[in-house]
Motif scaffolding. Structure first.
Motif, PDB file in Angstrom:
ATOM      1  N   ALA A   1     138.799  -0.110 -19.843  1.00  0.00           N
ATOM      2  CA  ALA A   1     139.424  -0.833 -18.886  1.00  0.00           C
ATOM      3  C   ALA A   1     139.510   0.042 -17.696  1.00  0.00           C
ATOM      4  CB  ALA A   1     140.820  -1.180 -19.390  1.00  0.00           C
ATOM      5  N   LEU A   2     139.592  -0.689 -16.519  1.00  0.00           N
ATOM      6  CA  LEU A   2     139.696   0.204 -15.162  1.00  0.00           C
ATOM      7  C   LEU A   2     140.755  -1.037 -14.142  1.00  0.00           C
ATOM      8  CD1 LEU A   2     139.126   1.947 -12.622  1.00  0.00           C
ATOM      9  CD2 LEU A   2     137.087   0.586 -12.363  1.00  0.00           C
ATOM     10  N   ALA A   3     141.456  -0.436 -13.540  1.00  0.00           N
ATOM     11  CA  ALA A   3     142.336  -1.535 -12.709  1.00  0.00           C
ATOM     12  C   ALA A   3     142.860  -0.696 -11.394  1.00  0.00           C
ATOM     13  CB  ALA A   3     143.715  -1.940 -13.532  1.00  0.00           C
ATOM     14  N   TRP A   4     142.946  -1.329 -10.495  1.00  0.00           N
ATOM     15  CA  TRP A   4     143.758  -0.718  -9.384  1.00  0.00           C
ATOM     16  C   TRP A   4     144.466  -1.724  -8.514  1.00  0.00           C
ATOM     17  CZ3 TRP A   4     137.967  -0.732  -8.841  1.00  0.00           C
ATOM     18  CH2 TRP A   4     137.621  -1.956  -7.999  1.00  0.00           C
TER      19      TRP A   4
ATOM     20  N   GLU B   1     145.042   1.703 -14.000  1.00  0.00           N
ATOM     21  CA  GLU B   1     144.593   1.827 -15.541  1.00  0.00           C
ATOM     22  C   GLU B   1     143.224   2.422 -15.475  1.00  0.00           C
ATOM     23  OE1 GLU B   1     144.121  -0.917 -19.430  1.00  0.00           O
ATOM     24  OE2 GLU B   1     144.492  -1.883 -17.535  1.00  0.00           O
ATOM     25  N   LEU B   2     142.995   3.595 -16.499  1.00  0.00           N
ATOM     26  CA  LEU B   2     141.656   4.126 -16.470  1.00  0.00           C
ATOM     27  C   LEU B   2     141.523   4.453 -18.190  1.00  0.00           C
ATOM     28  CD1 LEU B   2     138.919   5.017 -15.149  1.00  0.00           C
ATOM     29  CD2 LEU B   2     140.097   7.094 -14.903  1.00  0.00           C
TER      30      LEU B   2
ATOM     31  N   VAL C   1     127.665   1.661 -15.592  1.00  0.00           N
ATOM     32  CA  VAL C   1     127.250   1.125 -14.340  1.00  0.00           C
ATOM     33  C   VAL C   1     128.630   0.856 -13.671  1.00  0.00           C
ATOM     34  CG1 VAL C   1     126.170  -1.096 -13.331  1.00  0.00           C
ATOM     35  CG2 VAL C   1     125.174   0.105 -15.209  1.00  0.00           C
ATOM     36  N   LEU C   2     129.554   0.230 -14.186  1.00  0.00           N
ATOM     37  CA  LEU C   2     130.595  -0.133 -13.455  1.00  0.00           C
ATOM     38  C   LEU C   2     131.649   1.259 -12.692  1.00  0.00           C
ATOM     39  CD1 LEU C   2     132.360  -2.719 -12.856  1.00  0.00           C
ATOM     40  CD2 LEU C   2     133.692  -2.315 -15.183  1.00  0.00           C
ATOM     41  N   SER C   3     131.447   2.030 -13.565  1.00  0.00           N
ATOM     42  CA  SER C   3     132.089   3.518 -13.068  1.00  0.00           C
ATOM     43  C   SER C   3     131.230   4.248 -11.948  1.00  0.00           C
ATOM     44  CB  SER C   3     132.732   4.069 -14.408  1.00  0.00           C
ATOM     45  OG  SER C   3     131.611   4.749 -14.990  1.00  0.00           O
TER      46      SER C   3
ATOM     47  N   VAL D   1     131.390  -3.520  -1.868  1.00  0.00           N
ATOM     48  CA  VAL D   1     130.074  -2.907  -1.222  1.00  0.00           C
ATOM     49  C   VAL D   1     130.412  -1.455  -1.080  1.00  0.00           C
ATOM     50  CG1 VAL D   1     129.205  -5.168  -0.303  1.00  0.00           C
ATOM     51  CG2 VAL D   1     130.738  -3.505   0.937  1.00  0.00           C
ATOM     52  N   GLY D   2     131.519  -1.076  -1.399  1.00  0.00           N
ATOM     53  CA  GLY D   2     131.714   0.432  -1.469  1.00  0.00           C
ATOM     54  C   GLY D   2     133.179   0.678  -2.222  1.00  0.00           C
ATOM     55  N   LEU D   3     132.868   2.001  -2.969  1.00  0.00           N
ATOM     56  CA  LEU D   3     134.110   2.280  -3.678  1.00  0.00           C
ATOM     57  C   LEU D   3     134.014   3.808  -3.762  1.00  0.00           C
ATOM     58  CD1 LEU D   3     136.553   1.443  -5.287  1.00  0.00           C
ATOM     59  CD2 LEU D   3     135.326   1.008  -7.121  1.00  0.00           C
ATOM     60  N   HIS D   4     135.033   4.366  -3.338  1.00  0.00           N
ATOM     61  CA  HIS D   4     135.133   5.907  -3.359  1.00  0.00           C
ATOM     62  C   HIS D   4     136.351   6.335  -3.837  1.00  0.00           C
ATOM     63  CE1 HIS D   4     131.506   5.628  -0.764  1.00  0.00           C
ATOM     64  NE2 HIS D   4     131.933   4.634  -0.134  1.00  0.00           N
ATOM     65  N   GLY D   5     136.531   7.571  -4.404  1.00  0.00           N
ATOM     66  CA  GLY D   5     137.541   8.022  -5.001  1.00  0.00           C
ATOM     67  C   GLY D   5     137.267   8.694  -6.210  1.00  0.00           C
ATOM     68  N   ARG D   6     138.375   9.434  -6.918  1.00  0.00           N
ATOM     69  CA  ARG D   6     138.391  10.187  -8.208  1.00  0.00           C
ATOM     70  C   ARG D   6     138.463   9.358  -9.308  1.00  0.00           C
ATOM     71  NH1 ARG D   6     141.906  15.311  -6.581  1.00  0.00           N
ATOM     72  NH2 ARG D   6     142.619  14.851  -8.600  1.00  0.00           N
ATOM     73  N   HIS D   7     138.093   9.409 -10.466  1.00  0.00           N
ATOM     74  CA  HIS D   7     138.254   8.828 -11.777  1.00  0.00           C
ATOM     75  C   HIS D   7     139.457   9.064 -12.187  1.00  0.00           C
ATOM     76  CE1 HIS D   7     134.139   7.616 -10.880  1.00  0.00           C
ATOM     77  NE2 HIS D   7     134.359   6.611 -11.627  1.00  0.00           N
ATOM     78  N   LEU D   8     140.684   9.059 -11.775  1.00  0.00           N
ATOM     79  CA  LEU D   8     141.631   9.507 -12.144  1.00  0.00           C
ATOM     80  C   LEU D   8     142.928   8.488 -12.115  1.00  0.00           C
ATOM     81  CD1 LEU D   8     141.858  13.307 -11.019  1.00  0.00           C
ATOM     82  CD2 LEU D   8     141.422  12.622 -12.997  1.00  0.00           C
ATOM     83  N   LEU D   9     143.939   8.385 -13.243  1.00  0.00           N
ATOM     84  CA  LEU D   9     144.982   7.463 -13.104  1.00  0.00           C
ATOM     85  C   LEU D   9     145.860   8.020 -11.893  1.00  0.00           C
ATOM     86  CD1 LEU D   9     145.791   5.161 -14.660  1.00  0.00           C
ATOM     87  CD2 LEU D   9     147.565   6.871 -15.873  1.00  0.00           C
ATOM     88  N   GLY D  10     146.354   7.038 -10.976  1.00  0.00           N
ATOM     89  CA  GLY D  10     146.967   7.454  -9.660  1.00  0.00           C
ATOM     90  C   GLY D  10     146.213   7.894  -8.642  1.00  0.00           C
ATOM     91  N   ALA D  11     144.826   8.046  -8.777  1.00  0.00           N
ATOM     92  CA  ALA D  11     144.189   8.407  -7.753  1.00  0.00           C
ATOM     93  C   ALA D  11     144.033   7.084  -6.655  1.00  0.00           C
ATOM     94  CB  ALA D  11     142.645   8.853  -8.003  1.00  0.00           C
TER      95      ALA D  11
END
Length: 152
Positions: free
Chosen positions: A75-78, A69-70, A22-24, A37-47
């Motif tokens: 864990a996920l961080a930006w 961090e992915l 759900v989180l990803s 309310v919006g999150l777009h992009g690739r699931h890649l470190l450095g994206a």
């Protein structure tokens, strides 16, 4: 330059894998997430992502953070900046911990720093914290509903 942090956590009666799913699942954030309310992009470190936040009582803000961090499903961080780096920088971090009994604990943290931080003020920090808590509760509800449906 000082920084201000937000640290929250919530226990969810669903496994870490389901919570991670759900989180990803960023395209579905508008269906359940009252804060991000919006999150777009690739699931890649450095994206580079496009994130739209809507804190309670505040206005929508869109910025372009970078995934720092992915580590699925843990864990996920930006980290990103509003306008220019150093003016108002923010970091967002999610960490999932497996609980005995099959549930998961979400550790949801954030930190703000930069020259404009004094203008952000206590009211802005309080609103951001409320946004974190609203998101946590909405994530819990969505994950537990999905977990119940899967076992029914």
């Amino acid at each position: 330059m000082s920084a201000r942090g937000i640290a929250t956590k919530i226990d969810i009666a669903a496994g870490p894998e389901l919570v991670w799913q759900v989180l990803s699942d960023w395209p579905r954030y508008p269906e359940w997430n009252p804060f991000i309310v919006g999150l777009h992009g690739r699931h890649l470190l450095g994206a580079r992502l496009v994130a739209t936040l809507h804190p309670p009582g505040g206005r929508r803000t869109t910025f372009r953070p970078i995934v720092t961090e992915l580590c699925p499903p843990q864990a996920l961080a930006w980290r990103g900046s509003l306008l220019l780096p150093g003016l108002l920088d923010g970091a967002h971090h999610f960490r999932l911990e497996a609980l005995n009994g099959g549930g998961a604990r979400l550790h949801h943290r954030g930190a703000l720093s930069g020259l404009l931080l004094p203008l952000f003020g206590a009211k802005g920090l309080k609103s951001a914290r409320q946004g974190f808590l609203l998101m946590n509760r909405a994530l819990k509800q969505r994950c537990e509903t999905l977990a119940s449906a899967a076992t029914a």
